[in-house]
Design a protein around this motif. Sequence first.
Motif, PDB file in Angstrom:
ATOM      1  N   LYS A  91       0.870  -1.179   0.000  1.00  0.00           N
ATOM      2  CA  LYS A  91       0.000   0.000   0.000  1.00  0.00           C
ATOM      3  C   LYS A  91       0.905   1.226   0.000  1.00  0.00           C
ATOM      4  N   GLY A  92       0.843   1.985  -1.076  1.00  0.00           N
ATOM      5  CA  GLY A  92       1.763   3.108  -1.230  1.00  0.00           C
ATOM      6  C   GLY A  92       1.272   4.381  -0.581  1.00  0.00           C
ATOM      7  N   ARG A  93       1.466   5.463  -1.287  1.00  0.00           N
ATOM      8  CA  ARG A  93       1.179   6.793  -0.750  1.00  0.00           C
ATOM      9  C   ARG A  93      -0.323   7.054  -0.638  1.00  0.00           C
ATOM     10  N   LYS A  94      -0.735   7.597   0.518  1.00  0.00           N
ATOM     11  CA  LYS A  94      -2.108   8.090   0.656  1.00  0.00           C
ATOM     12  C   LYS A  94      -2.156   9.457  -0.006  1.00  0.00           C
ATOM     13  N   LEU A  95      -3.015   9.597  -1.000  1.00  0.00           N
ATOM     14  CA  LEU A  95      -3.037  10.804  -1.811  1.00  0.00           C
ATOM     15  C   LEU A  95      -3.749  11.953  -1.094  1.00  0.00           C
ATOM     16  N   ASP A  96      -3.213  13.141  -1.275  1.00  0.00           N
ATOM     17  CA  ASP A  96      -3.741  14.351  -0.632  1.00  0.00           C
ATOM     18  C   ASP A  96      -4.726  15.002  -1.588  1.00  0.00           C
ATOM     19  N   LYS A  97      -6.014  14.787  -1.349  1.00  0.00           N
ATOM     20  CA  LYS A  97      -7.043  15.198  -2.293  1.00  0.00           C
ATOM     21  C   LYS A  97      -7.613  16.578  -1.967  1.00  0.00           C
ATOM     22  N   MET A  98      -8.243  17.156  -2.962  1.00  0.00           N
ATOM     23  CA  MET A  98      -8.956  18.427  -2.808  1.00  0.00           C
ATOM     24  C   MET A  98     -10.131  18.269  -1.853  1.00  0.00           C
ATOM     25  N   GLY A  99     -10.858  17.174  -1.969  1.00  0.00           N
ATOM     26  CA  GLY A  99     -12.019  16.909  -1.134  1.00  0.00           C
ATOM     27  C   GLY A  99     -12.106  15.440  -0.779  1.00  0.00           C
ATOM     28  N   PHE A 100     -13.269  14.992  -0.320  1.00  0.00           N
ATOM     29  CA  PHE A 100     -13.487  13.598   0.081  1.00  0.00           C
ATOM     30  C   PHE A 100     -12.428  13.149   1.083  1.00  0.00           C
ATOM     31  N   HIS A 101     -12.146  13.996   2.050  1.00  0.00           N
ATOM     32  CA  HIS A 101     -11.095  13.689   3.018  1.00  0.00           C
ATOM     33  C   HIS A 101     -11.467  12.538   3.949  1.00  0.00           C
ATOM     34  N   SER A 102     -12.759  12.238   4.052  1.00  0.00           N
ATOM     35  CA  SER A 102     -13.171  11.156   4.941  1.00  0.00           C
ATOM     36  C   SER A 102     -12.901   9.780   4.340  1.00  0.00           C
ATOM     37  N   GLN A 103     -12.550   9.720   3.073  1.00  0.00           N
ATOM     38  CA  GLN A 103     -12.256   8.452   2.403  1.00  0.00           C
ATOM     39  C   GLN A 103     -10.830   8.478   1.885  1.00  0.00           C
ATOM     40  N   ASP A 104     -10.071   7.439   2.228  1.00  0.00           N
ATOM     41  CA  ASP A 104      -8.691   7.402   1.755  1.00  0.00           C
ATOM     42  C   ASP A 104      -8.637   6.995   0.284  1.00  0.00           C
ATOM     43  N   THR A 105      -7.676   7.554  -0.412  1.00  0.00           N
ATOM     44  CA  THR A 105      -7.416   7.230  -1.817  1.00  0.00           C
ATOM     45  C   THR A 105      -5.909   7.030  -1.940  1.00  0.00           C
ATOM     46  N   ALA A 106      -5.503   5.945  -2.582  1.00  0.00           N
ATOM     47  CA  ALA A 106      -4.091   5.569  -2.477  1.00  0.00           C
ATOM     48  C   ALA A 106      -3.512   5.023  -3.772  1.00  0.00           C
ATOM     49  N   GLU A 107      -2.189   4.944  -3.748  1.00  0.00           N
ATOM     50  CA  GLU A 107      -1.439   4.218  -4.769  1.00  0.00           C
ATOM     51  C   GLU A 107      -1.172   2.807  -4.245  1.00  0.00           C
ATOM     52  N   LEU A 108      -1.243   1.825  -5.131  1.00  0.00           N
ATOM     53  CA  LEU A 108      -0.964   0.441  -4.764  1.00  0.00           C
ATOM     54  C   LEU A 108       0.127  -0.105  -5.685  1.00  0.00           C
ATOM     55  N   ASN A 109       1.057  -0.841  -5.100  1.00  0.00           N
ATOM     56  CA  ASN A 109       2.153  -1.408  -5.873  1.00  0.00           C
ATOM     57  C   ASN A 109       2.173  -2.928  -5.736  1.00  0.00           C
ATOM     58  N   PHE A 110       2.457  -3.588  -6.844  1.00  0.00           N
ATOM     59  CA  PHE A 110       2.551  -5.046  -6.868  1.00  0.00           C
ATOM     60  C   PHE A 110       3.890  -5.430  -7.492  1.00  0.00           C
ATOM     61  N   VAL A 111       4.744  -6.044  -6.670  1.00  0.00           N
ATOM     62  CA  VAL A 111       6.068  -6.454  -7.127  1.00  0.00           C
ATOM     63  C   VAL A 111       6.232  -7.942  -6.863  1.00  0.00           C
ATOM     64  N   ASP A 112       6.164  -8.727  -7.924  1.00  0.00           N
ATOM     65  CA  ASP A 112       6.234 -10.194  -7.794  1.00  0.00           C
ATOM     66  C   ASP A 112       5.280 -10.682  -6.714  1.00  0.00           C
ATOM     67  N   CYS A 113       4.080 -10.134  -6.747  1.00  0.00           N
ATOM     68  CA  CYS A 113       3.053 -10.497  -5.764  1.00  0.00           C
ATOM     69  C   CYS A 113       2.403 -11.809  -6.200  1.00  0.00           C
ATOM     70  N   ARG A 114       2.527 -12.808  -5.361  1.00  0.00           N
ATOM     71  CA  ARG A 114       2.074 -14.154  -5.713  1.00  0.00           C
ATOM     72  C   ARG A 114       0.760 -14.475  -4.993  1.00  0.00           C
ATOM     73  N   VAL A 115      -0.265 -14.816  -5.793  1.00  0.00           N
ATOM     74  CA  VAL A 115      -1.561 -15.215  -5.224  1.00  0.00           C
ATOM     75  C   VAL A 115      -1.982 -16.537  -5.852  1.00  0.00           C
ATOM     76  N   PRO A 116      -2.741 -17.357  -5.129  1.00  0.00           N
ATOM     77  CA  PRO A 116      -3.172 -18.651  -5.681  1.00  0.00           C
ATOM     78  C   PRO A 116      -4.094 -18.482  -6.885  1.00  0.00           C
ATOM     79  N   VAL A 117      -4.071 -19.437  -7.791  1.00  0.00           N
ATOM     80  CA  VAL A 117      -4.966 -19.436  -8.947  1.00  0.00           C
ATOM     81  C   VAL A 117      -6.426 -19.375  -8.484  1.00  0.00           C
ATOM     82  N   ALA A 118      -6.677 -19.920  -7.307  1.00  0.00           N
ATOM     83  CA  ALA A 118      -8.041 -19.909  -6.749  1.00  0.00           C
ATOM     84  C   ALA A 118      -8.544 -18.496  -6.481  1.00  0.00           C
ATOM     85  N   ASN A 119      -7.638 -17.505  -6.440  1.00  0.00           N
ATOM     86  CA  ASN A 119      -8.038 -16.112  -6.200  1.00  0.00           C
ATOM     87  C   ASN A 119      -8.549 -15.422  -7.466  1.00  0.00           C
ATOM     88  N   LEU A 120      -8.583 -16.144  -8.581  1.00  0.00           N
ATOM     89  CA  LEU A 120      -9.159 -15.599  -9.811  1.00  0.00           C
ATOM     90  C   LEU A 120     -10.662 -15.430  -9.614  1.00  0.00           C
TER      91      LEU A 120
END
Length: 275
Positions: A91-120
């Motif tokens: 979970k990357g940077r929490k973005l500093d928005k003009m409004g909607f401050h009550s809800q977080d908005t973020a950058e997400l990074n995936f680096v060789d993130c391994r999940v089971p085929v069952a997660n499809l």
Amino acid sequence: KKRWLPGCASGNIITAVAMTEPGTGSDLAAIRTIAVKDGKDYVINGQKTFISNGINCDLVIVAVKTDTKAEPPFKGISLLCVEAGTPGFEKGRKLDKMGFHSQDTAELNFVDCRVPVANLLGEEGQGFFYLMKKLQGERLVTSIMAQSMAEAMLQMTIKYSRERTIFGKPISSFQHNTFKIVEMATEIELGRTFLDNLICDYIAGEDIVMKVSMAKAWIPEMANRVAYQCVQLHGGYGYMEEYPICRFARDVRVIPIFAGTTEGMKVIVGKMMGL
């Protein structure tokens, strides 16, 4: 369903949907996040941005390319469920928005993130179609949000305009201001009537793609026109954070952007009209 849906329904599991990327917004088919099958796993690499609930999510549904050679490209998109804490999911940077401050908005990074085929989620290569089908509901909800905000802004402005006096008279009594309030009330009534009809169609299971695209294109823009005029009628107080209209004006600005931009909605309607 047994693993995650009960928690989603109870609120114990916060979810997010990760579609948008730094270079890809409305053009979902152009996403660059990839997931390569490796034995019983998928290995995800890529970056997402503007993700609502990105910081607080326990589970994120990630739009990925499982077939980078698919033609047309949207047929290569699949949806993978990734749990918070999965190695390679950051979970990357929490973005500093003009409004909607009550809800977080973020950058997400995936680096060789391994999940089971069952997660499809669903079938491989069907992610684009799943998203396009369910986005109609999201666009209906955001239209309802904009309509509700417009109605609330008008009511607080009418109240203020009746109580605030200038030159010994309520500001609502000046003809120019009366006309502005009447114009806003008329547009809001039109929006409510259209939206009520659209909700009935949705409940009845009818195809609402064209109408909901019209609603998403028009109602949030109307709500922003209302916000501008309501701030103006509040005068200097409308620019002060202690007055609710100030927050409403900041928060409503993003609604013509998320869940499909005004321009994107007009493109959809135009194509359905054969233009």
